[in-house]
Design a protein around this motif. Structure first.
Motif, PDB file in Angstrom:
ATOM      1  N   UNK A 172       0.831  -1.202   0.000  1.00  0.00           N
ATOM      2  CA  UNK A 172       0.000   0.000   0.000  1.00  0.00           C
ATOM      3  C   UNK A 172       0.870   1.258   0.000  1.00  0.00           C
ATOM      4  N   UNK A 173       1.961   1.206   0.737  1.00  0.00           N
ATOM      5  CA  UNK A 173       2.884   2.330   0.779  1.00  0.00           C
ATOM      6  C   UNK A 173       3.408   2.650  -0.624  1.00  0.00           C
ATOM      7  N   UNK A 174       3.742   1.618  -1.372  1.00  0.00           N
ATOM      8  CA  UNK A 174       4.232   1.844  -2.733  1.00  0.00           C
ATOM      9  C   UNK A 174       3.148   2.510  -3.579  1.00  0.00           C
ATOM     10  N   UNK A 175       1.908   2.061  -3.475  1.00  0.00           N
ATOM     11  CA  UNK A 175       0.816   2.678  -4.231  1.00  0.00           C
ATOM     12  C   UNK A 175       0.673   4.156  -3.875  1.00  0.00           C
ATOM     13  N   UNK A 176       0.723   4.445  -2.590  1.00  0.00           N
ATOM     14  CA  UNK A 176       0.579   5.827  -2.135  1.00  0.00           C
ATOM     15  C   UNK A 176       1.723   6.681  -2.662  1.00  0.00           C
TER      16      UNK A 176
ATOM     17  N   UNK B  93       2.139  12.249   3.376  1.00  0.00           N
ATOM     18  CA  UNK B  93       0.956  11.625   2.780  1.00  0.00           C
ATOM     19  C   UNK B  93       0.915  10.134   3.120  1.00  0.00           C
ATOM     20  N   UNK B  94       2.045   9.462   2.999  1.00  0.00           N
ATOM     21  CA  UNK B  94       2.043   8.018   3.290  1.00  0.00           C
ATOM     22  C   UNK B  94       1.738   7.759   4.761  1.00  0.00           C
ATOM     23  N   UNK B  95       2.272   8.569   5.657  1.00  0.00           N
ATOM     24  CA  UNK B  95       2.010   8.394   7.082  1.00  0.00           C
ATOM     25  C   UNK B  95       0.527   8.578   7.382  1.00  0.00           C
ATOM     26  N   UNK B  96      -0.045   9.640   6.870  1.00  0.00           N
ATOM     27  CA  UNK B  96      -1.458   9.936   7.120  1.00  0.00           C
ATOM     28  C   UNK B  96      -2.365   8.820   6.589  1.00  0.00           C
ATOM     29  N   UNK B  97      -2.125   8.413   5.355  1.00  0.00           N
ATOM     30  CA  UNK B  97      -2.993   7.391   4.759  1.00  0.00           C
ATOM     31  C   UNK B  97      -2.788   6.021   5.406  1.00  0.00           C
ATOM     32  N   UNK B  98      -1.545   5.667   5.683  1.00  0.00           N
ATOM     33  CA  UNK B  98      -1.290   4.362   6.308  1.00  0.00           C
ATOM     34  C   UNK B  98      -1.905   4.289   7.702  1.00  0.00           C
ATOM     35  N   UNK B  99      -1.808   5.372   8.458  1.00  0.00           N
ATOM     36  CA  UNK B  99      -2.399   5.371   9.803  1.00  0.00           C
ATOM     37  C   UNK B  99      -3.917   5.285   9.732  1.00  0.00           C
ATOM     38  N   UNK B 100      -4.521   5.867   8.707  1.00  0.00           N
ATOM     39  CA  UNK B 100      -5.974   5.770   8.543  1.00  0.00           C
ATOM     40  C   UNK B 100      -6.388   4.358   8.135  1.00  0.00           C
TER      41      UNK B 100
ATOM     42  N   UNK C 240      -4.515   1.472   8.298  1.00  0.00           N
ATOM     43  CA  UNK C 240      -3.962   0.386   9.113  1.00  0.00           C
ATOM     44  C   UNK C 240      -3.820   0.848  10.566  1.00  0.00           C
ATOM     45  N   UNK C 241      -4.905   0.845  11.309  1.00  0.00           N
ATOM     46  CA  UNK C 241      -4.824   1.286  12.705  1.00  0.00           C
ATOM     47  C   UNK C 241      -3.835   0.466  13.542  1.00  0.00           C
ATOM     48  N   UNK C 242      -3.515  -0.736  13.094  1.00  0.00           N
ATOM     49  CA  UNK C 242      -2.556  -1.576  13.830  1.00  0.00           C
ATOM     50  C   UNK C 242      -1.160  -0.948  13.890  1.00  0.00           C
ATOM     51  N   UNK C 243      -0.874  -0.016  13.008  1.00  0.00           N
ATOM     52  CA  UNK C 243       0.431   0.648  13.030  1.00  0.00           C
ATOM     53  C   UNK C 243       0.586   1.564  14.241  1.00  0.00           C
ATOM     54  N   UNK C 244      -0.513   1.905  14.896  1.00  0.00           N
ATOM     55  CA  UNK C 244      -0.464   2.844  16.026  1.00  0.00           C
ATOM     56  C   UNK C 244       0.484   2.385  17.120  1.00  0.00           C
ATOM     57  N   UNK C 245       0.615   1.114  17.325  1.00  0.00           N
ATOM     58  CA  UNK C 245       1.481   0.628  18.407  1.00  0.00           C
ATOM     59  C   UNK C 245       2.953   0.964  18.154  1.00  0.00           C
TER      60      UNK C 245
ATOM     61  N   UNK D 217       4.082   9.828  15.226  1.00  0.00           N
ATOM     62  CA  UNK D 217       4.511   9.891  13.834  1.00  0.00           C
ATOM     63  C   UNK D 217       4.983   8.511  13.410  1.00  0.00           C
ATOM     64  N   UNK D 218       4.767   8.226  12.154  1.00  0.00           N
ATOM     65  CA  UNK D 218       5.137   6.917  11.632  1.00  0.00           C
ATOM     66  C   UNK D 218       6.606   6.869  11.230  1.00  0.00           C
ATOM     67  N   UNK D 219       7.094   7.935  10.619  1.00  0.00           N
ATOM     68  CA  UNK D 219       8.459   7.960  10.121  1.00  0.00           C
ATOM     69  C   UNK D 219       9.388   8.666  11.094  1.00  0.00           C
ATOM     70  N   UNK D 220      10.576   8.151  11.215  1.00  0.00           N
ATOM     71  CA  UNK D 220      11.610   8.864  11.957  1.00  0.00           C
ATOM     72  C   UNK D 220      12.302   9.817  10.986  1.00  0.00           C
ATOM     73  N   UNK D 221      13.273  10.549  11.479  1.00  0.00           N
ATOM     74  CA  UNK D 221      14.042  11.417  10.591  1.00  0.00           C
ATOM     75  C   UNK D 221      14.627  10.551   9.483  1.00  0.00           C
ATOM     76  N   UNK D 222      14.627  11.066   8.317  1.00  0.00           N
ATOM     77  CA  UNK D 222      15.143  10.281   7.193  1.00  0.00           C
ATOM     78  C   UNK D 222      16.119  11.131   6.409  1.00  0.00           C
ATOM     79  N   UNK D 223      16.649  10.542   5.405  1.00  0.00           N
ATOM     80  CA  UNK D 223      17.607  11.265   4.599  1.00  0.00           C
ATOM     81  C   UNK D 223      17.474  10.848   3.153  1.00  0.00           C
ATOM     82  N   UNK D 224      17.976  11.682   2.300  1.00  0.00           N
ATOM     83  CA  UNK D 224      18.015  11.402   0.875  1.00  0.00           C
ATOM     84  C   UNK D 224      19.471  11.464   0.449  1.00  0.00           C
TER      85      UNK D 224
END
Length: 108
Positions: A10-14, A58-65, A67-72, A79-86
């Motif tokens: 789902x993340x890839x689709x988003x 966008x991915x965090x918002x949609x995934x949390x909506x 997949x409520x199981x991600x809340x844990x 927040x779903x994502x930690x600091x990231x880098x490119x």
């Protein structure tokens, strides 16, 4: 372990839908049970920070909506994502980078 195969799919689709707003190409995508790798080709007019923030937001918002199981996994920081880098891959052959991403161990 945070992500299942369903989460990663789902993340890839988003993320593929978000990238169209930036006229980017998501060349390669794969994820592990706690992170993802993306190979993105984007025009010079796109700020990397804005692209990454949009992909994450966008991915965090949609995934949390969806997949409520991600809340844990994000309850304390909310927040779903930690600091990231490119990183750029200017000198590396794209085939090598694509192969690295393809070979990530996708969760089951």
């Amino acid at each position: 372990m945070v992500f299942t195969d369903a989460h990663v799919k789902r993340m890839e689709e988003i993320m593929r839908s978000v990238r169209t707003n930036f006229e980017c190409d998501l060349v390669e995508f794969n994820g592990d049970n706690n992170h993802v790798h993306l190979l993105v080709s984007f025009p010079p007019k796109v700020a990397v920070s804005k692209l990454v923030n949009s992909l994450k937001g966008v991915s965090s918002r949609r995934l949390r909506q969806e997949f409520p199981d991600l809340a844990r996994h994000y309850w304390r920081a909310n927040k779903l994502w930690s600091s990231s880098f490119a990183r750029t891959v200017g000198g590396a052959p794209l085939s090598v980078v694509k192969q690295y991403i393809e070979q990530q161990n996708r969760p089951v």
